[in-house]
Motif scaffolding. Structure first.
Motif, PDB file in Angstrom:
ATOM      1  N   ASP A  34       0.827  -1.202   0.000  1.00 22.99           N
ATOM      2  CA  ASP A  34       0.000   0.000   0.000  1.00 22.99           C
ATOM      3  C   ASP A  34       0.865   1.257   0.000  1.00 22.99           C
ATOM      4  O   ASP A  34       0.531   2.249  -0.672  1.00 22.99           O
ATOM      5  CB  ASP A  34      -0.923   0.012   1.221  1.00 22.99           C
ATOM      6  N   ARG A  87      -1.648   2.885  -9.608  1.00 21.02           N
ATOM      7  CA  ARG A  87      -1.128   2.073  -8.517  1.00 21.02           C
ATOM      8  C   ARG A  87      -0.476   0.780  -9.005  1.00 21.02           C
ATOM      9  O   ARG A  87       0.216   0.115  -8.243  1.00 21.02           O
ATOM     10  CB  ARG A  87      -2.249   1.762  -7.528  1.00 21.02           C
ATOM     11  N   GLN A 125       0.783   3.879  -3.068  1.00 24.21           N
ATOM     12  CA  GLN A 125       0.389   5.274  -2.879  1.00 24.21           C
ATOM     13  C   GLN A 125       1.407   6.224  -3.493  1.00 24.21           C
ATOM     14  O   GLN A 125       1.046   7.211  -4.142  1.00 24.21           O
ATOM     15  CB  GLN A 125       0.221   5.576  -1.385  1.00 24.21           C
TER      16      GLN A 125
END
Length: 204
Positions: free
Chosen positions: A147, A160, A151
């Motif tokens: 994650d 992403r 990001q």
């Protein structure tokens, strides 16, 4: 990645209690060093007690079972990992530079004499079949890393997917460095990351 840090509440690694007093930190630090060097299943609680310099009664008052201790070790490693990533990216505002800082962090870690691969992968390999909690701690740790990279990739190119590709490079570098004894795996992965990032920028 061999040490521990004092801290707060539960984290992605799933430990149920904070590591916030000196004795508890000492126990977790001793367990971490032993587990990382020799493997979790080969180290008994009595060895941890001896290394930490505490009584067996105190050890079990803090950690009623080995699983709880393993989760506390993983919790401390998770926080140390996140602190290392933050330190590597400190002062960098450009998402591209922050993405590449991940690989700079890995290069420094791989050069440590104590490096024995990713503690979460090691723990998952040993205990995932018998401890769902350890398996979940490993998955949660990896997910938070993915994650984080995703990001940064989104901030850079609005996509992403680049983050997933870079996270795979980083994970592969950890495995290669551990198994083949190749600390230069981080530098190779960094150069590959630059190619992927620049290609994504050219498409954006």
């Amino acid at each position: 990645m061999a040490g521990t840090t004092s801290a707060s509440t539960t984290s992605a690694a799933g430990a149920a209690r904070p590591v916030d007093d000196e004795v508890r930190r000492r126990i977790v630090g001793a367990a971490d060093a032993l587990y990382y060097a020799r493997g979790i299943q080969s180290v008994g609680m009595d060895e941890v007690r001896t290394a930490a310099g505490v009584s067996l009664k105190r050890l079990y008052s803090e950690f009623p079972g080995k699983e709880q201790l393993v989760l506390a070790v993983l919790d401390a490693r998770h926080r140390q990992w996140e602190a290392g990533l933050a330190q590597a990216a400190a002062g960098l505002t450009d998402p591209r530079a922050r993405l590449l800082a991940v690989f700079d962090f890995l290069e420094q870690w791989f050069g440590d004499d104590t490096f024995r691969g990713c503690g979460f992968i090691n723990a998952f390999g040993e205990l995932s079949a018998t401890s769902p909690a350890v398996a979940e701690a490993a998955r949660a740790h990896k997910q938070t890393f993915q994650d984080y990279v995703a990001q940064l990739a989104h901030e850079l190119v609005g996509d992403r997917e680049l983050g997933s590709q870079l996270a795979l490079l980083a994970e592969g570098a950890q495995t290669t460095a551990a198994i083949a004894g190749r600390p230069d795996a981080a530098a190779h992965a960094r150069r590959a990351a630059e190619v992927l990032i620049d290609a994504a920028l050219s498409r954006a």
